[in-house]
Design a protein around this motif. Sequence first.
Motif, PDB file in Angstrom:
ATOM      1  N   ALA A  61       0.828  -1.212   0.000  1.00 24.68           N
ATOM      2  CA  ALA A  61       0.000   0.000   0.000  1.00 24.68           C
ATOM      3  C   ALA A  61       0.861   1.260   0.000  1.00 24.68           C
ATOM      4  O   ALA A  61       0.396   2.323  -0.434  1.00 24.68           O
ATOM      5  N   CYS A  62       2.107   1.142   0.475  1.00 28.24           N
ATOM      6  CA  CYS A  62       2.994   2.308   0.531  1.00 28.24           C
ATOM      7  C   CYS A  62       4.329   2.091  -0.179  1.00 28.24           C
ATOM      8  O   CYS A  62       4.913   3.048  -0.691  1.00 28.24           O
ATOM      9  N   HIS A  63       4.823   0.853  -0.194  1.00 29.31           N
ATOM     10  CA  HIS A  63       6.183   0.588  -0.657  1.00 29.31           C
ATOM     11  C   HIS A  63       6.197  -0.161  -1.986  1.00 29.31           C
ATOM     12  O   HIS A  63       5.496  -1.169  -2.148  1.00 29.31           O
ATOM     13  N   ALA A  64       7.033   0.301  -2.896  1.00 33.34           N
ATOM     14  CA  ALA A  64       7.225  -0.369  -4.184  1.00 33.34           C
ATOM     15  C   ALA A  64       8.445  -1.279  -4.119  1.00 33.34           C
ATOM     16  O   ALA A  64       9.198  -1.281  -3.131  1.00 33.34           O
ATOM     17  N   MET A  65       8.620  -2.067  -5.175  1.00 28.58           N
ATOM     18  CA  MET A  65       9.835  -2.884  -5.353  1.00 28.58           C
ATOM     19  C   MET A  65      10.223  -2.782  -6.823  1.00 28.58           C
ATOM     20  O   MET A  65       9.974  -3.683  -7.614  1.00 28.58           O
ATOM     21  N   HIS A  66      10.842  -1.667  -7.172  1.00 36.14           N
ATOM     22  CA  HIS A  66      11.105  -1.363  -8.575  1.00 36.14           C
ATOM     23  C   HIS A  66      12.140  -2.271  -9.228  1.00 36.14           C
ATOM     24  O   HIS A  66      12.257  -2.287 -10.450  1.00 36.14           O
ATOM     25  N   SER A 138      13.070  -3.175  -2.527  1.00 39.05           N
ATOM     26  CA  SER A 138      13.760  -4.189  -3.333  1.00 39.05           C
ATOM     27  C   SER A 138      15.006  -4.735  -2.644  1.00 39.05           C
ATOM     28  O   SER A 138      15.214  -5.948  -2.581  1.00 39.05           O
ATOM     29  N   VAL A 139      15.849  -3.848  -2.142  1.00 37.03           N
ATOM     30  CA  VAL A 139      17.115  -4.282  -1.525  1.00 37.03           C
ATOM     31  C   VAL A 139      17.256  -3.740  -0.112  1.00 37.03           C
ATOM     32  O   VAL A 139      18.366  -3.540   0.374  1.00 37.03           O
ATOM     33  N   ILE A 140      16.129  -3.529   0.563  1.00 34.92           N
ATOM     34  CA  ILE A 140      16.167  -2.888   1.874  1.00 34.92           C
ATOM     35  C   ILE A 140      16.968  -3.708   2.887  1.00 34.92           C
ATOM     36  O   ILE A 140      17.628  -3.154   3.768  1.00 34.92           O
ATOM     37  N   ILE A 151      15.227  -5.157  10.294  1.00 38.83           N
ATOM     38  CA  ILE A 151      13.876  -5.033   9.762  1.00 38.83           C
ATOM     39  C   ILE A 151      12.884  -5.773  10.656  1.00 38.83           C
ATOM     40  O   ILE A 151      11.789  -5.272  10.946  1.00 38.83           O
ATOM     41  N   TYR A 152      13.272  -6.972  11.115  1.00 41.02           N
ATOM     42  CA  TYR A 152      12.386  -7.732  12.004  1.00 41.02           C
ATOM     43  C   TYR A 152      12.152  -6.963  13.305  1.00 41.02           C
ATOM     44  O   TYR A 152      11.005  -6.850  13.781  1.00 41.02           O
ATOM     45  N   ALA A 153      13.227  -6.435  13.891  1.00 46.34           N
ATOM     46  CA  ALA A 153      13.090  -5.685  15.140  1.00 46.34           C
ATOM     47  C   ALA A 153      12.235  -4.441  14.948  1.00 46.34           C
ATOM     48  O   ALA A 153      11.411  -4.100  15.807  1.00 46.34           O
ATOM     49  N   LEU A 154      12.406  -3.771  13.823  1.00 49.34           N
ATOM     50  CA  LEU A 154      11.631  -2.563  13.557  1.00 49.34           C
ATOM     51  C   LEU A 154      10.143  -2.900  13.443  1.00 49.34           C
ATOM     52  O   LEU A 154       9.293  -2.203  14.001  1.00 49.34           O
TER      53      LEU A 154
END
Length: 258
Positions: A61-66, A138-140, A151-154
């Motif tokens: 809904a907010c994030h793309a993966m270009h 894509s590569v976060i 990312i899991y902790a966040l």
Amino acid sequence: MKLKALLALAAGLALAGVAYAAEGDVKHPEPQKWSWEGAFGKFDRQQLQRGYQVYKEVCAACHAMHLVSFRNLSQPGGPEFSEAQMKAIAASFQVPAIDDKGEVIQRAGIPADRFPSPFPNETAARAANNNAYPVDLSVIVKARHDGANYIYALLTGYADTPSEFQLLPGLNYNPYFPGKQIAMPAPLVSDGQVTWPEGNPPATKEQMARDVVAFLAWTAEPKLEERKLMGVQVMIFLLGLSVLLYFAYKRLWRDVDH
């Protein structure tokens, strides 16, 4: 001029000190166990498919993966959706295109398309997100220190704001984010937020977070399993070559004192 330069330097050092203090005050994520870690690590196909579903229903809904194409979802080493499933996934997205009159239109996605942005431009994205620009995912996992663990902790670290902490309006408290306040609201708000087919583990917030992190780890490095397999093959080859060279050396120099 020298006074201005000194003042500018002092201001820069002060800002850097504030930034360093904010960064140093961040809570460090707990190390997690991930199936793809280690020399023989692999992605769990079912986990990647569940992670994609979390991305589609929560994050997209907010994030793309270009950098990810729909066709990648059916290729070896990833979620390995069937061809029909992959095409259905692509068709569920609307992507911008140009018609024969040169006008911009929206059409159903095809396997060659990449995951589109949910917003037409950056201004619209910021307007919908309290002036924060949602990052491309894509590569976060590769783009953040301690990627998967962070990312899991966040995702699981949102908490009530402590009474002594001054939270700015429109932001959310998260001790794992630099400055401890983040524009993104908690994306995973309750257990069962995503419904999985039978045979999968319960969709707890922690499980959904683990699964979407696994999916994002794959998008960041889709050739991970191929790379590790090649590394093992190279090591076996070098080991065999070393043995052959050793026996060749012993044979060639067997009559020479040394």
